[in-house]
Design an enzyme around this catalytic site. Structure first.
Site, PDB file in Angstrom:
ATOM      1  N   GLU A  70      -3.135   4.983 -10.117  1.00 54.35           N
ATOM      2  CA  GLU A  70      -3.714   3.825 -10.811  1.00 54.35           C
ATOM      3  C   GLU A  70      -5.140   4.060 -11.282  1.00 54.35           C
ATOM      4  O   GLU A  70      -5.509   3.648 -12.373  1.00 54.35           O
ATOM      5  CB  GLU A  70      -3.697   2.588  -9.896  1.00 54.35           C
ATOM      6  CG  GLU A  70      -4.452   1.453 -10.563  1.00 54.35           C
ATOM      7  CD  GLU A  70      -4.290   0.102  -9.932  1.00 54.35           C
ATOM      8  OE1 GLU A  70      -3.940   0.034  -8.751  1.00 54.35           O
ATOM      9  OE2 GLU A  70      -4.529  -0.882 -10.654  1.00 54.35           O
ATOM     10  N   ASP A  88      -0.274   4.259  -5.796  1.00 52.98           N
ATOM     11  CA  ASP A  88      -1.280   3.194  -5.826  1.00 52.98           C
ATOM     12  C   ASP A  88      -2.040   3.297  -4.501  1.00 52.98           C
ATOM     13  O   ASP A  88      -1.483   3.034  -3.433  1.00 52.98           O
ATOM     14  CB  ASP A  88      -0.593   1.827  -5.970  1.00 52.98           C
ATOM     15  CG  ASP A  88      -1.598   0.739  -6.337  1.00 52.98           C
ATOM     16  OD1 ASP A  88      -2.799   0.930  -6.051  1.00 52.98           O
ATOM     17  OD2 ASP A  88      -1.174  -0.287  -6.872  1.00 52.98           O
ATOM     18  N   ILE A  90      -4.517   1.561  -3.193  1.00 53.60           N
ATOM     19  CA  ILE A  90      -4.571   0.259  -2.524  1.00 53.60           C
ATOM     20  C   ILE A  90      -3.883  -0.735  -3.450  1.00 53.60           C
ATOM     21  O   ILE A  90      -4.386  -1.036  -4.531  1.00 53.60           O
ATOM     22  CB  ILE A  90      -6.023  -0.217  -2.241  1.00 53.60           C
ATOM     23  CG1 ILE A  90      -6.748   0.763  -1.318  1.00 53.60           C
ATOM     24  CG2 ILE A  90      -6.014  -1.621  -1.626  1.00 53.60           C
ATOM     25  CD1 ILE A  90      -8.185   0.370  -0.958  1.00 53.60           C
ATOM     26  N   ASP A  91      -2.726  -1.207  -3.055  1.00 47.53           N
ATOM     27  CA  ASP A  91      -2.074  -2.256  -3.828  1.00 47.53           C
ATOM     28  C   ASP A  91      -2.393  -3.585  -3.151  1.00 47.53           C
ATOM     29  O   ASP A  91      -2.063  -3.784  -1.977  1.00 47.53           O
ATOM     30  CB  ASP A  91      -0.550  -2.054  -3.889  1.00 47.53           C
ATOM     31  CG  ASP A  91       0.081  -3.144  -4.722  1.00 47.53           C
ATOM     32  OD1 ASP A  91      -0.173  -3.165  -5.937  1.00 47.53           O
ATOM     33  OD2 ASP A  91       0.788  -3.993  -4.156  1.00 47.53           O
ATOM     34  N   THR A  93      -5.763  -5.020  -4.050  1.00 40.45           N
ATOM     35  CA  THR A  93      -7.210  -4.816  -3.866  1.00 40.45           C
ATOM     36  C   THR A  93      -7.932  -6.152  -3.649  1.00 40.45           C
ATOM     37  O   THR A  93      -8.867  -6.243  -2.860  1.00 40.45           O
ATOM     38  CB  THR A  93      -7.796  -4.064  -5.083  1.00 40.45           C
ATOM     39  OG1 THR A  93      -7.169  -2.789  -5.145  1.00 40.45           O
ATOM     40  CG2 THR A  93      -9.293  -3.863  -4.954  1.00 40.45           C
ATOM     41  N   ASP A 215       2.730   0.048  -9.108  1.00 40.38           N
ATOM     42  CA  ASP A 215       3.020  -1.137  -8.293  1.00 40.38           C
ATOM     43  C   ASP A 215       4.461  -1.129  -7.787  1.00 40.38           C
ATOM     44  O   ASP A 215       4.752  -1.682  -6.722  1.00 40.38           O
ATOM     45  CB  ASP A 215       2.827  -2.428  -9.108  1.00 40.38           C
ATOM     46  CG  ASP A 215       1.432  -2.604  -9.656  1.00 40.38           C
ATOM     47  OD1 ASP A 215       0.474  -2.349  -8.902  1.00 40.38           O
ATOM     48  OD2 ASP A 215       1.289  -2.986 -10.839  1.00 40.38           O
TER      49      ASP A 215
END
Ligand code: IPD
Ligand code: CA
Ligand code: CA
Length: 263
Positions: A70, A88, A90-91, A93, A215
């Site tokens: 990402e 990702d 940190i999905d 955030t 995602d």
């Protein structure tokens, strides 16, 4: 050269857990928060740090694999040929910044467009969802059951309130009857967690109007491995390198909602 998917899955689990520990340790430290496309689109130093960490690990071990991340630390990926990691760091955030919970590390590994490994690490709960194609999906060491049927009026559907108010992507009148009919709705603010929860049977469906490949790449592998269905809200196949609407559910519920509410 063919890949050893067990080895890849095992390594990715270790890297995600290591990164998760770094994230948990960062709770005590000062975070740098910036905005991207708009004031609510956040990125932190930890998002970039974790993406760099994962990309370095993948590159060290598999220099010939491609990586789509990402935060753009990796290269631009324009085709699904070969082995492609979609990550990702940190999905969720916004949850990470505001709540320090309900965010995940998401890693999907695809071979010529076919999902082979899916890993979603729910960092604060230390829940490792993982799957290898044709070998079932797991939550930590526990094998997840194949998803069964559920009556719509006994189902829990995850969706964001945005989609039942005025918005640019869907007429709010499309989804509001579904919200009324189902038993309850939830919204966790992390697509990866919501997809993992569908795979684990904690949610019966998840509907959203726009997600990016990082995602949903891992979640799609997990859900398909337990017999669930993941498509766009129109019932079309997901395009892996593009933004899509995403509708993931137990297969029988997916068909029912598609026919009775989305068509
Ligand atoms: C976001 C989360 C959120 C979804 C957004 C995503 P990020 O990812 O998954 O649940 O509604 O569309 O962008 O930016 O926190 O990685
Ligand atoms: Ca995300
Ligand atoms: Ca992210």
């Amino acid at each position: 050269m063919s890949n050893d998917w067990h080895k890849i899955c095992k390594e990715a689990i270790i890297w995600a857990k290591d990164a998760g520990k770094v994230i948990r340790d960062s709770f005590e430290k000062q975070l740098t928060v910036e905005t991207k496309s708009n004031k609510d689109d956040l990125v932190t130093n930890m998002d970039r740090e974790v993406e760099t960490f994962l990309i370095n690990k993948i590159n060290e071990q598999y220099p010939e694999h491609k990586i789509l991340g990402e935060e753009g630390v990796g290269e631009k990926v324009t085709s699904l040929d070969g082995t492609v990691w979609i990550i990702d760091p940190i999905d969720g955030t916004m949850n990470f910044v505001h709540q320090q919970t309900n965010f995940a590390i998401s890693i999907g590994v695809y071979q010529d467009g076919v999902g082979m490994v899916g890993i979603i690490y729910n960092v604060v709960y230390d829940e490792m969802f993982h799957a290898i194609k044709d070998e079932g999906a797991y939550l930590n060491d526990r094998k997840l059951n194949q998803l069964g049927n559920v009556k719509l009026d006994e189902s829990i559907i995850s969706l964001n309130a945005t989609w039942v108010t005025e918005n640019r992507r869907i007429d709010p009148n499309v989804l509001s009857p579904l919200v009324k009919k189902c038993r309850g709705t939830r919204s966790y603010g992390s697509a990866a967690i919501e997809l993992a929860f569908v795979a684990a049977g904690r949610l019966d469906a998840y509907i959203t109007m726009r997600l990016s490949p990082w995602d949903f790449a891992a979640g799609k592998v997990l859900i398909e491995e337990v017999g669930g269905t993941v498509t766009t809200v129109d019932g079309n196949p997901i395009e892996l390198l593009e933004q899509n609407s995403v509708f993931a559910a137990k297969s029988q519920l997916h068909e029912q909602i598609l026919n009775d509410y989305l068509n």
